[in-house]
Design a protein around this motif. Structure first.
Motif, PDB file in Angstrom:
ATOM      1  N   ASN A  74       2.389   3.587   2.197  1.00  0.00           N
ATOM      2  CA  ASN A  74       1.371   3.545   0.909  1.00  0.00           C
ATOM      3  C   ASN A  74       0.119   3.025   1.113  1.00  0.00           C
ATOM      4  O   ASN A  74      -0.045   1.888   1.868  1.00  0.00           O
ATOM      5  CB  ASN A  74       2.410   2.798  -0.094  1.00  0.00           C
ATOM      6  CG  ASN A  74       3.713   3.299  -0.406  1.00  0.00           C
ATOM      7  OD1 ASN A  74       3.630   4.821  -0.510  1.00  0.00           O
ATOM      8  ND2 ASN A  74       4.663   2.806  -0.823  1.00  0.00           N
ATOM      9  N   PRO A  75      -1.029   3.565   0.395  1.00  0.00           N
ATOM     10  CA  PRO A  75      -2.293   2.752   0.526  1.00  0.00           C
ATOM     11  C   PRO A  75      -2.327   1.569  -0.255  1.00  0.00           C
ATOM     12  O   PRO A  75      -1.428   1.501  -1.102  1.00  0.00           O
ATOM     13  CB  PRO A  75      -3.302   3.883   0.106  1.00  0.00           C
ATOM     14  CG  PRO A  75      -2.358   4.744  -0.797  1.00  0.00           C
ATOM     15  CD  PRO A  75      -0.990   4.776  -0.349  1.00  0.00           C
ATOM     16  N   SER A  76      -3.502   0.762  -0.068  1.00  0.00           N
ATOM     17  CA  SER A  76      -3.594  -0.260  -0.981  1.00  0.00           C
ATOM     18  C   SER A  76      -4.964  -0.437  -1.122  1.00  0.00           C
ATOM     19  O   SER A  76      -6.019   0.027  -0.439  1.00  0.00           O
ATOM     20  CB  SER A  76      -3.096  -1.673  -0.330  1.00  0.00           C
ATOM     21  OG  SER A  76      -3.505  -1.896   1.121  1.00  0.00           O
ATOM     22  N   ALA A  77      -5.429  -1.434  -2.152  1.00  0.00           N
ATOM     23  CA  ALA A  77      -6.761  -1.556  -2.483  1.00  0.00           C
ATOM     24  C   ALA A  77      -7.244  -2.679  -1.656  1.00  0.00           C
ATOM     25  O   ALA A  77      -6.623  -3.636  -1.145  1.00  0.00           O
ATOM     26  CB  ALA A  77      -7.044  -1.805  -3.843  1.00  0.00           C
ATOM     27  N   TYR A  78      -8.697  -2.897  -1.719  1.00  0.00           N
ATOM     28  CA  TYR A  78      -9.242  -3.833  -0.640  1.00  0.00           C
ATOM     29  C   TYR A  78     -10.481  -4.323  -1.270  1.00  0.00           C
ATOM     30  O   TYR A  78     -11.038  -3.619  -2.025  1.00  0.00           O
ATOM     31  CB  TYR A  78      -9.241  -3.451   0.899  1.00  0.00           C
ATOM     32  CG  TYR A  78     -10.276  -2.502   0.880  1.00  0.00           C
ATOM     33  CD1 TYR A  78     -11.884  -2.527   0.892  1.00  0.00           C
ATOM     34  CD2 TYR A  78     -10.093  -1.144   0.965  1.00  0.00           C
ATOM     35  CE1 TYR A  78     -12.678  -1.342   1.072  1.00  0.00           C
ATOM     36  CE2 TYR A  78     -10.713   0.199   1.326  1.00  0.00           C
ATOM     37  CZ  TYR A  78     -12.230  -0.120   1.201  1.00  0.00           C
ATOM     38  OH  TYR A  78     -13.138   0.881   1.511  1.00  0.00           O
ATOM     39  N   VAL A 106      -0.467  -9.272  -2.485  1.00  0.00           N
ATOM     40  CA  VAL A 106      -1.902  -9.568  -2.053  1.00  0.00           C
ATOM     41  C   VAL A 106      -1.752  -9.689  -0.457  1.00  0.00           C
ATOM     42  O   VAL A 106      -0.666 -10.387   0.139  1.00  0.00           O
ATOM     43  CB  VAL A 106      -2.281 -10.686  -2.403  1.00  0.00           C
ATOM     44  CG1 VAL A 106      -3.608 -11.351  -1.868  1.00  0.00           C
ATOM     45  CG2 VAL A 106      -2.792 -10.508  -4.061  1.00  0.00           C
ATOM     46  N   GLN A 107      -2.503  -9.278   0.404  1.00  0.00           N
ATOM     47  CA  GLN A 107      -2.294  -9.521   1.940  1.00  0.00           C
ATOM     48  C   GLN A 107      -3.792 -10.069   2.392  1.00  0.00           C
ATOM     49  O   GLN A 107      -4.850  -9.328   1.987  1.00  0.00           O
ATOM     50  CB  GLN A 107      -2.034  -8.346   2.630  1.00  0.00           C
ATOM     51  CG  GLN A 107      -1.692  -8.680   4.308  1.00  0.00           C
ATOM     52  CD  GLN A 107      -1.074  -7.528   5.005  1.00  0.00           C
ATOM     53  OE1 GLN A 107      -1.093  -6.587   4.685  1.00  0.00           O
ATOM     54  NE2 GLN A 107      -0.572  -8.028   6.210  1.00  0.00           N
ATOM     55  N   ARG A 108      -3.814 -11.103   2.946  1.00  0.00           N
ATOM     56  CA  ARG A 108      -4.945 -11.567   3.615  1.00  0.00           C
ATOM     57  C   ARG A 108      -5.176 -10.887   4.724  1.00  0.00           C
ATOM     58  O   ARG A 108      -4.345 -10.356   5.507  1.00  0.00           O
ATOM     59  CB  ARG A 108      -4.738 -13.169   4.047  1.00  0.00           C
ATOM     60  CG  ARG A 108      -6.151 -13.829   4.658  1.00  0.00           C
ATOM     61  CD  ARG A 108      -5.727 -15.182   5.050  1.00  0.00           C
ATOM     62  NE  ARG A 108      -5.499 -16.121   4.006  1.00  0.00           N
ATOM     63  CZ  ARG A 108      -4.138 -16.643   3.757  1.00  0.00           C
ATOM     64  NH1 ARG A 108      -3.403 -16.311   4.795  1.00  0.00           N
ATOM     65  NH2 ARG A 108      -4.134 -17.322   2.927  1.00  0.00           N
ATOM     66  N   HIS A 188      -6.544  -7.429   0.922  1.00  0.00           N
ATOM     67  CA  HIS A 188      -5.893  -6.215   0.278  1.00  0.00           C
ATOM     68  C   HIS A 188      -5.074  -6.553  -0.741  1.00  0.00           C
ATOM     69  O   HIS A 188      -4.237  -7.700  -0.608  1.00  0.00           O
ATOM     70  CB  HIS A 188      -5.096  -5.693   1.573  1.00  0.00           C
ATOM     71  CG  HIS A 188      -5.931  -5.412   2.696  1.00  0.00           C
ATOM     72  ND1 HIS A 188      -6.664  -4.246   3.076  1.00  0.00           N
ATOM     73  CD2 HIS A 188      -6.227  -6.189   3.803  1.00  0.00           C
ATOM     74  CE1 HIS A 188      -7.284  -4.427   4.228  1.00  0.00           C
ATOM     75  NE2 HIS A 188      -6.941  -5.579   4.642  1.00  0.00           N
ATOM     76  N   PHE A 189      -4.863  -5.526  -1.784  1.00  0.00           N
ATOM     77  CA  PHE A 189      -3.731  -6.011  -3.010  1.00  0.00           C
ATOM     78  C   PHE A 189      -3.337  -4.624  -3.509  1.00  0.00           C
ATOM     79  O   PHE A 189      -3.856  -3.423  -3.268  1.00  0.00           O
ATOM     80  CB  PHE A 189      -4.530  -6.529  -4.107  1.00  0.00           C
ATOM     81  CG  PHE A 189      -5.801  -5.946  -4.620  1.00  0.00           C
ATOM     82  CD1 PHE A 189      -5.779  -5.296  -5.734  1.00  0.00           C
ATOM     83  CD2 PHE A 189      -6.854  -6.239  -3.877  1.00  0.00           C
ATOM     84  CE1 PHE A 189      -6.885  -4.579  -6.017  1.00  0.00           C
ATOM     85  CE2 PHE A 189      -8.142  -5.662  -4.512  1.00  0.00           C
ATOM     86  CZ  PHE A 189      -8.033  -4.702  -5.523  1.00  0.00           C
TER      87      PHE A 189
END
Length: 251
Positions: A74-78, A106-108, A188-189
């Motif tokens: 799955n893609p995520s936004a950034y 959320v990912q750092r 990333h979220f």
């Protein structure tokens, strides 16, 4: 109460400390969860661009959608590179519900995914999760995700929205407050949703804007997230104000 506090630390490339006016709020209520059929807003970012659900405020190439870091396929936004805001395009109809929960992943960023990610530093490279209050003017902080901590760290968070978020003009935004320039300092979220725990009849449920169906932009895949990343986490324990809410944020 409001206080003028020093933010960040001295950096020879960027100058001295900055000051920020913050309002100290009571601790937030405990997290909440909602069941299917009670969704007010949701987005899994399984498409190529942030439109139509989100609008970029600032330099356009500082936000978007990609597949790194990823959750399965799955893609995520950034957000990346520098100061930028990603804001919900339409108002969320939260004025007729007794409560509402906000859920988000959320990912750092991490250099392990370079050049499709890179870890944000300590100085002014944080990510703010904010909501538009019922006065339709002030953006208030729900959570601050700090740069300079464990690269690739993952947060799977749930928040009970405060009473002044329960209005039909509710909007959300993610605001990165700075960065070192091209290729650096990513956040990333994914899986953003707002829901209510109240039982809603089908006729009372707000209609949701459909997602676009175009394929996500491609990026080289990797086999796993950084081994140091926990699968879930609350806000960083070092956050200066996980229970604080600045009274205003730049528009």
């Amino acid at each position: 109460s409001s206080y003028l506090i020093r933010v960040g630390g001295y950096d020879s490339d960027r100058g001295d400390f900055r000051l920020a006016l913050v309002t100290i709020a009571p601790p937030p209520p405990p997290p909440c969860q909602c069941t299917s059929g009670q969704i007010l807003f949701e987005d899994d970012f399984n498409r190529a661009v942030l439109d139509p659900k989100w609008t970029i405020k600032g330099i356009a190439d500082r936000a978007g959608i990609n597949t790194l870091p990823y959750r399965g396929d799955n893609p995520s936004a950034y957000t990346r590179y520098g100061d930028v805001i990603v804001e919900t395009s339409d108002a969320i109809p939260a004025g007729d519900v007794p409560d509402a929960c906000l859920n988000i992943w959320v990912q750092r960023g991490s250099y392990d995914y370079f050049p499709y990610s890179e870890d944000p530093d300590t100085f002014f490279e944080n990510l703010y999760l904010e909501y538009l209050s019922s006065d339709d003017v002030n953006w208030l902080v729900i959570q601050i995700y700090l740069g300079g901590d464990t690269p690739g760290e993952i947060f799977t968070d749930s928040f009970t929205l405060p009473p002044d978020a329960l209005h039909n003009g509710l909007k959300l935004r993610l605001r990165q407050d700075g960065g070192s320039g091209d290729l650096f300092d990513w956040w990333h979220f994914d899986d953003v949703n707002v829901c209510t725990t109240a039982t809603m009849a089908p006729s009372e449920r707000p209609s949701l804007a459909p997602s676009t169906s175009s394929a996500p932009s491609t990026a080289p895949s990797t086999s796993s997230a950084p081994s140091t990343s926990p699968s879930t986490s609350s806000a960083p324990s070092s956050a200066p104000s996980t229970s604080s809410a600045p009274s205003t944020s730049p528009s």
